[in-house]
Design a protein around this motif. Structure first.
Motif, short mmCIF file in Angstrom:
data_model
loop_
_atom_site.label_atom_id
_atom_site.label_comp_id
_atom_site.label_asym_id
_atom_site.label_seq_id
_atom_site.Cartn_x
_atom_site.Cartn_y
_atom_site.Cartn_z
N VAL A 81 48.18 23.53 27.64
CA VAL A 81 46.86 23.22 28.18
C VAL A 81 46.79 23.63 29.65
O VAL A 81 45.80 24.19 30.12
CB VAL A 81 46.53 21.72 28.01
N SER A 82 47.88 23.37 30.39
CA SER A 82 47.95 23.77 31.79
C SER A 82 47.85 25.28 31.93
O SER A 82 47.15 25.79 32.82
CB SER A 82 49.26 23.27 32.41
N MET A 83 48.54 26.02 31.07
CA MET A 83 48.49 27.48 31.12
C MET A 83 47.08 27.98 30.84
O MET A 83 46.57 28.89 31.50
CB MET A 83 49.47 28.08 30.10
N ALA A 84 46.43 27.39 29.83
CA ALA A 84 45.07 27.80 29.48
C ALA A 84 44.09 27.51 30.61
O ALA A 84 43.24 28.34 30.95
CB ALA A 84 44.63 27.09 28.20
N LEU A 85 44.21 26.32 31.22
CA LEU A 85 43.33 25.97 32.33
C LEU A 85 43.55 26.92 33.51
O LEU A 85 42.59 27.34 34.17
CB LEU A 85 43.60 24.53 32.78
N SER A 86 44.79 27.27 33.77
CA SER A 86 45.12 28.09 34.94
C SER A 86 44.59 29.50 34.81
O SER A 86 43.99 30.05 35.76
CB SER A 86 46.63 28.13 35.15
N TYR A 87 44.81 30.13 33.64
CA TYR A 87 44.58 31.57 33.52
C TYR A 87 43.38 31.96 32.66
O TYR A 87 42.90 33.09 32.77
CB TYR A 87 45.85 32.24 32.97
N LEU A 88 42.89 31.04 31.84
CA LEU A 88 41.74 31.36 31.01
C LEU A 88 40.48 30.63 31.43
O LEU A 88 39.38 30.99 31.00
CB LEU A 88 42.04 31.04 29.53
N VAL A 89 40.62 29.62 32.28
CA VAL A 89 39.47 28.85 32.75
C VAL A 89 39.30 29.01 34.27
O VAL A 89 38.25 29.45 34.75
CB VAL A 89 39.60 27.36 32.38
N ALA A 90 40.32 28.65 35.03
CA ALA A 90 40.21 28.67 36.49
C ALA A 90 39.96 30.06 37.05
O ALA A 90 39.08 30.26 37.89
CB ALA A 90 41.47 28.07 37.12
N VAL A 91 40.71 31.04 36.57
CA VAL A 91 40.60 32.40 37.12
C VAL A 91 39.18 32.97 36.97
O VAL A 91 38.59 33.43 37.96
CB VAL A 91 41.65 33.34 36.51
N PRO A 92 38.60 32.99 35.76
CA PRO A 92 37.25 33.56 35.67
C PRO A 92 36.20 32.78 36.45
O PRO A 92 35.27 33.36 37.01
CB PRO A 92 36.96 33.55 34.17
N LEU A 93 36.34 31.45 36.52
CA LEU A 93 35.37 30.66 37.28
C LEU A 93 35.45 30.99 38.77
O LEU A 93 34.42 31.15 39.44
CB LEU A 93 35.63 29.17 37.06
N ILE A 94 36.66 31.10 39.29
CA ILE A 94 36.82 31.44 40.71
C ILE A 94 36.28 32.84 40.98
O ILE A 94 35.57 33.07 41.97
CB ILE A 94 38.31 31.35 41.11
N MET A 95 36.57 33.79 40.08
CA MET A 95 36.08 35.15 40.26
C MET A 95 34.56 35.21 40.22
O MET A 95 33.93 35.92 41.02
CB MET A 95 36.68 36.06 39.19
N LEU A 96 33.96 34.47 39.31
CA LEU A 96 32.49 34.45 39.22
C LEU A 96 31.86 33.79 40.44
O LEU A 96 30.69 34.05 40.75
CB LEU A 96 32.06 33.72 37.94
N GLY A 97 32.61 32.94 41.12
CA GLY A 97 32.09 32.27 42.30
C GLY A 97 32.10 33.13 43.54
O GLY A 97 31.52 32.76 44.56
N ILE A 98 32.77 34.28 43.49
CA ILE A 98 32.85 35.17 44.64
C ILE A 98 31.72 36.20 44.58
O ILE A 98 31.60 36.92 43.58
CB ILE A 98 34.21 35.90 44.67
N PRO A 99 30.87 36.28 45.61
CA PRO A 99 29.73 37.21 45.57
C PRO A 99 30.18 38.67 45.61
O PRO A 99 31.27 38.99 46.09
CB PRO A 99 28.93 36.84 46.82
N ASP A 100 29.30 39.55 45.14
CA ASP A 100 29.66 40.97 45.03
C ASP A 100 29.97 41.59 46.38
O ASP A 100 30.84 42.46 46.48
CB ASP A 100 28.54 41.74 44.32
N TRP A 101 29.29 41.18 47.47
CA TRP A 101 29.55 41.79 48.77
C TRP A 101 30.93 41.45 49.32
O TRP A 101 31.51 42.21 50.08
CB TRP A 101 28.46 41.42 49.77
N VAL A 102 31.50 40.32 48.89
CA VAL A 102 32.88 40.00 49.26
C VAL A 102 33.84 40.89 48.48
O VAL A 102 34.82 41.41 49.03
CB VAL A 102 33.19 38.51 49.00
N TRP A 103 33.57 41.06 47.18
CA TRP A 103 34.41 41.95 46.38
C TRP A 103 34.42 43.37 46.96
O TRP A 103 35.47 44.01 47.04
CB TRP A 103 33.92 41.99 44.93
#
Length: 308
Positions: A81-103
């Motif tokens: 569950v920890s692995m799934a939260l870390s790499y399948l949940v947290a990562v995409p949420l953090i990435m989606l939270g970063i605006p395109d101009w920062v990327w």
């Protein structure tokens, strides 16, 4: 509950890790707030995007610093569950939270272009799923769990490769996209297939595979990295992981494999529905620029930022 009452506040909530994540979160808000004017094309970041970033950081904290992390050293099911939260949940949420101009500003950094090939769809999928599967080979897993520095480095590498993998699905920059709707569908299925052997090995194994969760001495040594006190005292107090066991090691292992596969299937099925939805909108001329299908030209570097 689940034996958490036997551990200290520091063991359960990892204040130092929490402080690091809070500093990173504060840096995010400074970046998109007071410092935004220093970036070309900067614009106001909507509340929903900020919420996604905060949700991702919360998921990462729970998985790697909160009670889920501690339970992941006691139960294999919570480890998955920890692995799934870390790499399948947290990562995409953090990435989606970063605006395109920062990327765009981040991808202008020249050294990053040398590693652009790592984000190619097949390479990224093989890297993340390969490292994940390698980690769950019993001898590798037990070694990583018993060596703190290797453990942190391996988890950091998994985090980076998961970003590369998710970049192919939630990349917000039209000029950097490589996959169209059909390509994204194929990429999703590729990831689902690549993770299946590792989960299958775990689910259908006839005996417990990991000494970390079945051998008292190995368990105590691994626990010594995430709780305070002498590992020997853990053996004296609890005798081993069986003290907490509401499931046998074999059943706990099977539950972990099933949980990982179920979470992955659910998340990628949701992504599949998202891709089909926007693919359909584009085909009907309704899609907007932010979610439109890729417009990258053949031969462009995957992470390459096209200037001008």
């Amino acid at each position: 509950m689940l034996g958490l009452q036997y551990f200290s506040f520091e063991d359960l909530w990892s204040p130092l890790f929490l402080a690091v994540l809070l500093l990173l979160t504060a840096g995010y808000f400074v970046l998109i707030g007071p410092l935004a004017g220093r970036f070309s094309g900067a614009s106001a970041v909507p509340v929903w995007r900020r919420g996604l970033f905060l949700s991702g950081m919360l998921a990462l904290y729970l998985a790697q610093g909160g009670p889920v992390s501690l339970l992941g050293h006691i139960f294999f099911s919570f480890h998955m569950v920890s692995m799934a939260l870390s790499y399948l949940v947290a990562v995409p949420l953090i990435m989606l939270g970063i605006p395109d101009w920062v990327w765009r500003a981040f991808l202008k950094v020249n050294p990053l272009r040398r590693f652009a090939f790592l984000a190619q769809p097949v390479v990224a999928a093989l890297l993340f799923n390969g490292l994940f599967s390698l980690y769950h080979i019993p001898v590798v897993h037990d070694y990583v769990m018993l060596h703190f520095t290797v453990h942190r480095l391996y988890y950091g590498l998994l985090f980076l490769t998961s970003i590369l993998m998710w970049w192919n699905l939630i990349n917000p920059l039209p000029e950097c996209r490589k996959l169209g709707g059909l390509g994204q569908v194929g990429f999703i299925f590729l990831n689902m297939v690549l993770l299946t052997p590792a989960c299958g090995l775990i689910i259908f194994a006839g005996t417990p595979l990991y000494a970390t969760y079945s051998d008292p001495d190995t368990w105590a040594r691994a626990m010594g990295y995430c709780v305070s006190g002498n590992p020997a005292s853990l053996l004296q107090t609890f005798g081993g992981p069986a003290f907490f066991g509401w499931l046998s090691p074999k059943v706990d292992q099977q539950v972990g494999g099933i949980a990982m596969k179920f979470i992955q299937e659910f998340i990628f099925a949701s992504m599949l529905a998202y891709v089909f939805y926007h693919w359909y909108k584009k085909e009907n001329g309704q899609d907007d620029a932010e979610v439109s299908a890729p417009s990258a030209e053949p031969g462009d570097g995957y992470l390459k930022y096209k200037e001008g």
